[in-house]
Motif scaffolding. Structure first.
Motif, PDB file in Angstrom:
ATOM      1  N   TRP A  58       0.767  -1.314  -0.011  1.00 37.84           N
ATOM      2  CA  TRP A  58      -0.122   0.078   0.105  1.00 37.84           C
ATOM      3  C   TRP A  58       0.949   1.307  -0.129  1.00 37.84           C
ATOM      4  N   ALA A  59       2.156   1.108   0.104  1.00 38.09           N
ATOM      5  CA  ALA A  59       3.084   2.450   0.223  1.00 38.09           C
ATOM      6  C   ALA A  59       2.675   3.405  -1.033  1.00 38.09           C
ATOM      7  N   LEU A  60       2.538   3.007  -2.293  1.00 43.00           N
ATOM      8  CA  LEU A  60       2.249   4.083  -3.216  1.00 43.00           C
ATOM      9  C   LEU A  60       0.890   4.745  -2.967  1.00 43.00           C
ATOM     10  N   HIS A  61      -0.130   3.982  -2.521  1.00 47.89           N
ATOM     11  CA  HIS A  61      -1.333   4.729  -2.242  1.00 47.89           C
ATOM     12  C   HIS A  61      -1.454   5.581  -1.094  1.00 47.89           C
ATOM     13  N   VAL A  62      -0.588   5.347  -0.086  1.00 43.25           N
ATOM     14  CA  VAL A  62      -0.276   6.042   1.130  1.00 43.25           C
ATOM     15  C   VAL A  62       0.502   7.487   0.821  1.00 43.25           C
ATOM     16  N   LEU A  63       1.435   7.217   0.088  1.00 46.86           N
ATOM     17  CA  LEU A  63       2.423   8.034  -0.610  1.00 46.86           C
ATOM     18  C   LEU A  63       1.642   9.221  -1.320  1.00 46.86           C
ATOM     19  N   GLU A  64       0.628   8.821  -2.181  1.00 49.01           N
ATOM     20  CA  GLU A  64      -0.074   9.676  -3.083  1.00 49.01           C
ATOM     21  C   GLU A  64      -1.164  10.601  -2.019  1.00 49.01           C
ATOM     22  N   ILE A  65      -1.814   9.747  -1.171  1.00 44.09           N
ATOM     23  CA  ILE A  65      -2.611  10.308  -0.053  1.00 44.09           C
ATOM     24  C   ILE A  65      -1.742  11.468   0.652  1.00 44.09           C
ATOM     25  N   ILE A  66      -0.685  11.182   1.311  1.00 42.69           N
ATOM     26  CA  ILE A  66       0.114  12.261   2.015  1.00 42.69           C
ATOM     27  C   ILE A  66       0.489  13.458   1.130  1.00 42.69           C
ATOM     28  N   SER A  67       0.985  13.246  -0.166  1.00 41.05           N
ATOM     29  CA  SER A  67       1.193  14.342  -0.916  1.00 41.05           C
ATOM     30  C   SER A  67      -0.153  15.311  -1.178  1.00 41.05           C
ATOM     31  N   LEU A  68      -1.275  14.495  -1.323  1.00 45.36           N
ATOM     32  CA  LEU A  68      -2.589  15.240  -1.298  1.00 45.36           C
ATOM     33  C   LEU A  68      -2.762  15.999  -0.226  1.00 45.36           C
ATOM     34  N   MET A  69      -2.470  15.574   0.943  1.00 43.38           N
ATOM     35  CA  MET A  69      -2.817  16.217   2.468  1.00 43.38           C
ATOM     36  C   MET A  69      -2.004  17.544   2.280  1.00 43.38           C
ATOM     37  N   PHE A  70      -0.926  17.422   1.655  1.00 45.25           N
ATOM     38  CA  PHE A  70      -0.063  18.707   1.826  1.00 45.25           C
ATOM     39  C   PHE A  70       0.022  19.584   0.399  1.00 45.25           C
ATOM     40  N   ARG A  71      -1.118  19.239  -0.137  1.00 44.36           N
ATOM     41  CA  ARG A  71      -1.207  19.936  -1.708  1.00 44.36           C
ATOM     42  C   ARG A  71      -0.988  21.501  -1.600  1.00 44.36           C
ATOM     43  N   ASP A  72      -1.897  22.230  -0.850  1.00 46.74           N
ATOM     44  CA  ASP A  72      -1.681  23.738  -0.814  1.00 46.74           C
ATOM     45  C   ASP A  72      -0.725  24.300  -0.087  1.00 46.74           C
ATOM     46  N   GLN A  73       0.237  23.526   0.596  1.00 48.15           N
ATOM     47  CA  GLN A  73       1.006  23.949   1.626  1.00 48.15           C
ATOM     48  C   GLN A  73       2.430  24.247   0.786  1.00 48.15           C
ATOM     49  N   SER A  74       3.040  25.349   1.391  1.00 48.27           N
ATOM     50  CA  SER A  74       4.421  25.513   0.881  1.00 48.27           C
ATOM     51  C   SER A  74       5.496  25.040   2.039  1.00 48.27           C
ATOM     52  N   PRO A  75       6.504  24.609   1.575  1.00 47.08           N
ATOM     53  CA  PRO A  75       7.446  24.220   2.866  1.00 47.08           C
ATOM     54  C   PRO A  75       7.629  25.203   3.734  1.00 47.08           C
ATOM     55  N   GLU A  76       7.808  26.788   3.338  1.00 48.87           N
ATOM     56  CA  GLU A  76       8.021  27.769   4.286  1.00 48.87           C
ATOM     57  C   GLU A  76       6.761  27.909   5.235  1.00 48.87           C
ATOM     58  N   GLU A  77       5.487  27.662   4.717  1.00 44.82           N
ATOM     59  CA  GLU A  77       4.378  27.704   5.674  1.00 44.82           C
ATOM     60  C   GLU A  77       4.391  26.562   6.625  1.00 44.82           C
ATOM     61  N   LEU A  78       4.639  25.556   6.045  1.00 44.76           N
ATOM     62  CA  LEU A  78       4.563  24.211   7.258  1.00 44.76           C
ATOM     63  C   LEU A  78       5.755  24.359   8.258  1.00 44.76           C
ATOM     64  N   ALA A  79       6.964  24.948   7.978  1.00 38.50           N
ATOM     65  CA  ALA A  79       7.947  25.326   8.874  1.00 38.50           C
ATOM     66  C   ALA A  79       7.620  26.320   9.730  1.00 38.50           C
TER      67      ALA A  79
END
Length: 183
Positions: free
Chosen positions: A72-93
């Motif tokens: 399930w690793a690719l499905h989970v990776l895709e879900i996690i990338s969609l969770m952070f879809r509208d976020q920039s790394p600066e905002e998350l930091a």
């Protein structure tokens, strides 16, 4: 269930649930539909919060880290990338540190100006009042408590002194000679 004890139906069910979560998170934002106030959570953020409340994020972390669940690793990776879809790394930091420093400074300045304005209004009100304090607390009629005659008692002190009222209030106590005082 462990992967050895799973049936084909269970595997299909897990995959369908992961695909459903992925498809829900994949829906693009529609700014015309989301007409909230500033700082209001978007639909995407509310979906993420619902996933967190339901415990789905913990299941995704388990699926991502378990050695036996690598299929399930690719499905989970895709879900996690969609969770952070509208976020920039600066905002998350910055989120880990609380409010951004600029926003914090701006809020501090606004609060300081409001405080200064409040102090100025308080000073203006103090100047408008007369400087001498009137000690007159008012006069009150105590209904049901009789004075001399059949009239009600007139009380000339503040209402906070009413609890300690007695008819002897303000009278000089009668002096008892020393030889007649009780031992």
């Amino acid at each position: 269930q462990d992967w050895e004890h799973r049936q084909e139906e269970d595997t299909l069910l897990i995959e369908r649930i992961l695909l459903l979560v992925r498809n829900v998170l994949h829906v693009p934002p529609d700014p015309t539909e989301e007409q909230g106030v500033d700082g209001d959570a978007s639909v995407h953020d509310r979906v993420l919060w619902a996933l967190h409340i339901s415990g789905m994020d913990d299941l995704l972390k388990f699926l991502a880290s378990a050695q036996a669940e690598q299929q399930w690793a690719l499905h989970v990776l895709e879900i996690i990338s969609l969770m952070f879809r509208d976020q920039s790394p600066e905002e998350l930091a910055v989120l880990g540190q609380g409010q951004a420093a600029a926003e914090h400074g701006e809020d501090t300045r606004e609060l300081e100006t409001l405080r200064q304005r409040e102090l100025a209004e308080k000073r203006a009100r103090a100047l408008q009042r007369p400087s001498r304090h009137s000690r007159f607390g008012g006069s009150y009629v105590l209904q049901g408590l009789k004075a001399i005659g059949d009239r009600d008692v007139v009380f000339h002190k503040g209402l906070h002194n009413l609890k300690s009222y007695s008819h002897d209030l303000g009278k000089e106590p009668r002096r008892v000679p020393r030889r007649r005082q009780a031992a």
